[in-house]
Design an enzyme around this catalytic site. Structure first.
Site, PDB file in Angstrom:
ATOM      1  N   ASP A 178       0.832  -1.210   0.000  1.00  0.00           N
ATOM      2  CA  ASP A 178       0.000   0.000   0.000  1.00  0.00           C
ATOM      3  C   ASP A 178       0.863   1.255   0.000  1.00  0.00           C
ATOM      4  OD1 ASP A 178      -2.311   1.519   0.082  1.00  0.00           O
ATOM      5  OD2 ASP A 178      -3.159   0.469   1.794  1.00  0.00           O
ATOM      6  N   ASP A 208     -10.726   2.462  -3.373  1.00  0.00           N
ATOM      7  CA  ASP A 208     -11.274   2.285  -2.025  1.00  0.00           C
ATOM      8  C   ASP A 208     -12.793   2.355  -2.047  1.00  0.00           C
ATOM      9  OD1 ASP A 208      -9.092   1.716  -0.478  1.00  0.00           O
ATOM     10  OD2 ASP A 208      -8.699   3.775   0.129  1.00  0.00           O
TER      11      ASP A 208
END
Ligand code: GLA
Length: 749
Positions: A481, A551
């Site tokens: 990430d 997301d």
């Protein structure tokens, strides 16, 4: 037969794609001109193509004898400035004497079988030399000693060309590179619609189009990553181009940092198309003998509309950009704990979730953020990859991973290797390891700072911690990430006059870590992520077979995000999960089948608290997992045809067809229903017109229940039809309610 041909008398190079040609010429002056990028033409004399003609108020060559030869009117490849071309250059320099001129003339021309590697950068590749040919043109500036070697790789049976270059300072003085775009080419008119992929966090890669106007139309990132806001991609669409028909010229950068992509319409109505590293705050010093390698740009020309463009990118990227043992392997069904627990978990809870994951048919359990250091929320702990949070995970990762394995699932783990929290042991020990400017405040994003990964000692330390963790337990998957953009881009290892290198050196450092990951842990599948899809680019795809697309996990919002992403990137590269309702990002409620259908079009998984669901819902999920497993070869290897555009319709529809055209899956999702309108005519594509297909229909019908919550009943039907009828007449889809998904599974009989 080689894909690159030279017509000797005129010094013209024909780069021959499956249906297209890209034609360059070395002019008698040594200038490199661009003659054509369009439908395939057979090599031969194209002498009538004079490179330039006499125009008023132009700058001519020194000596001024030929008033018809002016760089500003020339259709150029690899243009530079300072001596008469006033359009945007591809390369810019400051010479040792402070001048900006780079007068590049061709001094050598060669063809190589295959494709060379790019030093330190991700790129497309070949497995056998016969798959591609590379034209290598060496250009030199006699005064400064700058030598630029251009590479054009033409992939066999493809309409994709990979371009990159390498600059070496062969002079005796230093050279400062100030502009290093990877590709530039001039087109003879400006009658194009520009298509870009733009958006924001949780709304990435929306398709945006507009007509070109005089001047520059551009997209860029100055954020240190390719960004959620704009993707390093541009396409030019000829008038009347649709999904199926018309001409498209597209450029995509294989790079994950700051970029610039632009189309400049000049005074005469020519268009200059360019893409590369963003010149904003970029410089690179080249001492005598030093070399700079520019990232690769992949150019695709389609005569079959946007669909043809996408399929050309998809085929190349999934087979010759993505690499490693997972490139062709079936994607696992995963369960990720992030939206199920956020930071609030312990071993027992995770094992219960993993057990439920096993029940719904998952292959992989991914433990997301919060397992390490002091990490109870997003304000601390990043960088402390040495300590597992034993209060949450007694027995450490090993006990958890073995517990997950015992359930029949592989175990995966989240890292954010590029970051450090000011509240961390790493930061307390090495406060100078982050990007910062001494004496100035350090701006935080999500309470974190960015590590200066351009520095070898910082990279080595992070890598040391990661390898210890990766060897401490049976870890088969990593989610990599990256959750903030770069500020105070200044590196302690560089002197003041070289600080313009810091952002690119950071990117090279990230690639170096990803290379180590591939080399030392080839058995670990590494997923990319950056606050969702903030670094969804071709550079990252070289290391990550797939990337967390956004997301935003709402099925309806995902239609547009996945539609835009699919313009360039293959379906197999998009991680898509079934999440909870109401959706955590937008609060929408959608039927489970719809969530599963939309997620099915990528690398499928779950990201919700399965334990909060009923046994019936879990049983339905198991069916979705099994169905996806039986169809995933289509999404991984098949051809995508987008049938209805969710940017302009209340519907989204698409289909994937197997390479042998003996199987296909058609998907249609109704966004908002309307009363009493025409049924959606859905003409299928890519089938074999001569074959008969058995069509299995699955849709949901909403059953109103007197004021209470409506429930959905599945409708199944089967019929047979010819490929020609399915493509010529098509299906008719009605609108049984909001957010309803229907699928048609076609198998040739
Ligand atoms: C980012 C990712 C999410 C999740 C969180 C964890 O936002 O996109 O999927 O991993 O970080 O902090």
């Amino acid at each position: 037969m080689t894909t690159i041909l030279r017509h000797d008398p005129t010094g013209t190079w024909f780069l021959q794609g499956a249906t297209s040609s890209y034609v360059l010429r070395v002019e008698p002056s040594g200038h490199l001109t661009h003659l054509h990028w369009g439908p395939r033409v057979e090599p031969g004399a194209i002498d009538w193509f004079t490179p330039t003609f006499d125009r008023a108020f132009c700058i001519n060559e020194p000596g001024g004898r030929d008033s018809g030869f002016a760089l500003d009117t020339l259709s150029r490849e690899a243009p530079t400035g300072g001596n008469g071309d006033f359009r945007a250059p591809m390369l810019g320099v400051v010479n040792a004497d402070g001048s900006h001129i780079l007068d590049l003339r061709v001094v050598a021309q060669e063809i190589h079988a295959g494709k060379p590697r790019l030093d330190g950068l991700p790129a497309t590749y070949v497995e056998r030399e016969a798959e591609a040919d590379t034209l290598v043109l060496t250009l030199a500036d006699r005064s400064s000693g700058a030598e630029v070697v251009l590479h054009y790789t033409v992939f066999r049976d493809s309409d994709a060309i990979a371009r990159s270059w390498r600059l070496t300072n062969r002079g005796s003085g230093s050279l400062r590179l100030t502009r290093a775009l990877s590709a530039s080419l001039d087109l003879p008119h400006c009658n194009w619609t520009l298509l870009q992929l733009s958006g924001a966090w949780a709304r990435e890669r929306q398709v945006v189009t507009h007509a070109l106007v005089p001047g520059i139309s551009s997209v860029e990132s100055r954020r240190g990553t390719s960004s959620h806001q704009h993707n390093p991609f541009l396409a030019l669409l000829a008038p009347g181009t649709t999904e199926e028909h018309g001409e498209v010229l597209a450029v995509n950068l294989v790079y994950s940092g700051n970029f610039l992509a632009q189309a400049e319409v000049d005074q005469y109505g020519h268009t200059r198309l360019q893409i590369g590293i963003n010149p904003h705050e970029f410089t690179w010093e080249l001492t005598p003998g030093a070399t700079f390698q520019a990232p690769e740009a992949v150019l695709v020309r389609s005569g079959e509309g946007l669909g043809g463009m996408s399929r050309a990118y998809h085929r190349l990227y999934r087979s010759r950009l993505v690499r490693g043992p997972f490139r062709d392997a079936p994607r696992p069904v995963l369960i990720n704990n992030w939206e199920a627990t956020y930071f609030n978990f312990d071993t027992e809870k995770l094992l219960r979730l993993a057990a439920a994951g096993a029940e719904v048919g998952c292959d992989l359990f991914v433990l997301d953020d919060g397992w390490f250091g002091k990490r109870e929320g997003d304000r601390s702990g990043l960088g402390d990859w040495t300590t597992v949070n034993l209060a949450k995970l007694p027995g450490g990762l090993q006990r958890l991973a073995e517990g997950v394995n015992a359930l029949g699932l592989r175990f995966g783990l989240w890292f954010e290797p590029e970051m450090v929290s000011p509240d961390s042991d790493l930061y307390r020990a090495h406060p100078d390891w982050c990007l910062h400017v001494p004496g100035r405040p350090r701006s935080e994003g999500r309470s974190q700072l960015v590590l200066d990964l351009g520095r070898a000692e910082v990279r080595d330390h992070i890598w040391g911690m990661m390898t210890t963790i990766l060897r401490s337990a049976p870890i088969g998957f990593v989610k990599w990430d990256m959750n903030r953009h770069l500020t105070e881009v200044w590196s302690r290892q560089l002197p003041p006059h070289r600080q313009g290198e810091a952002a690119h050196r950071f990117m090279l450092g990230v690639y170096d870590l990803l290379e180590r990951m591939h080399r030392e842990f080839p058995e670990v599948l590494v997923e990319g992520c950056s606050g969702g899809g903030g670094r969804f680019d071709a550079g990252m795809l070289h290391y990550h077979p797939y990337i967390w697309t956004s997301d935003n996990s709402d099925a309806i919002e995902r239609l547009r995000i996945q539609h835009g992403t699919s313009m360039v990137y293959p379906l197999s590269s998009m991680d898509a999960n079934v999440s909870a309702i109401p959706n955590h990002q937008v609060g929408r409620r959608t039927p489970l089948t719809t969530r599963a259908t939309v997620a099915s079009t990528g690398a499928f998984g779950y990201q919700l608290d399965l334990l909060a669901l009923s046994a019936d819902e879990r049983a339905e999920m198991r069916q979705h997992s099994e169905r996806w497993r039986s169809l995933r070869h289509l999404f991984h290897h098949g051809d995508l045809h987008r049938l209805a555009d969710p940017m302009t319709n209340r519907w989204a529809a698409w289909m994937c067809v197997s390479p042998a055209r003996d199987e296909a899956l058609v998907t249609c999702v109704r966004m908002l229903t309307e009363a009493n309108t025409a049924r959606l005519p859905l003409r299928l594509r890519g089938l074999d017109p001569a074959r008969t297909y058995r069509v299995q229909v699955e849709t949901l019908r909403e059953i109103p229940s007197g004021g209470g919550a409506a429930h959905h009943a599945p409708v199944h039907a089967v019929f047979t039809a010819s490929g020609s009828a399915l493509m010529g007449i098509g299906l008719r889809v009605d609108s049984p309610g909001d957010f309803i998904a229907s699928t048609w599974h076609l198998t040739a009989v």
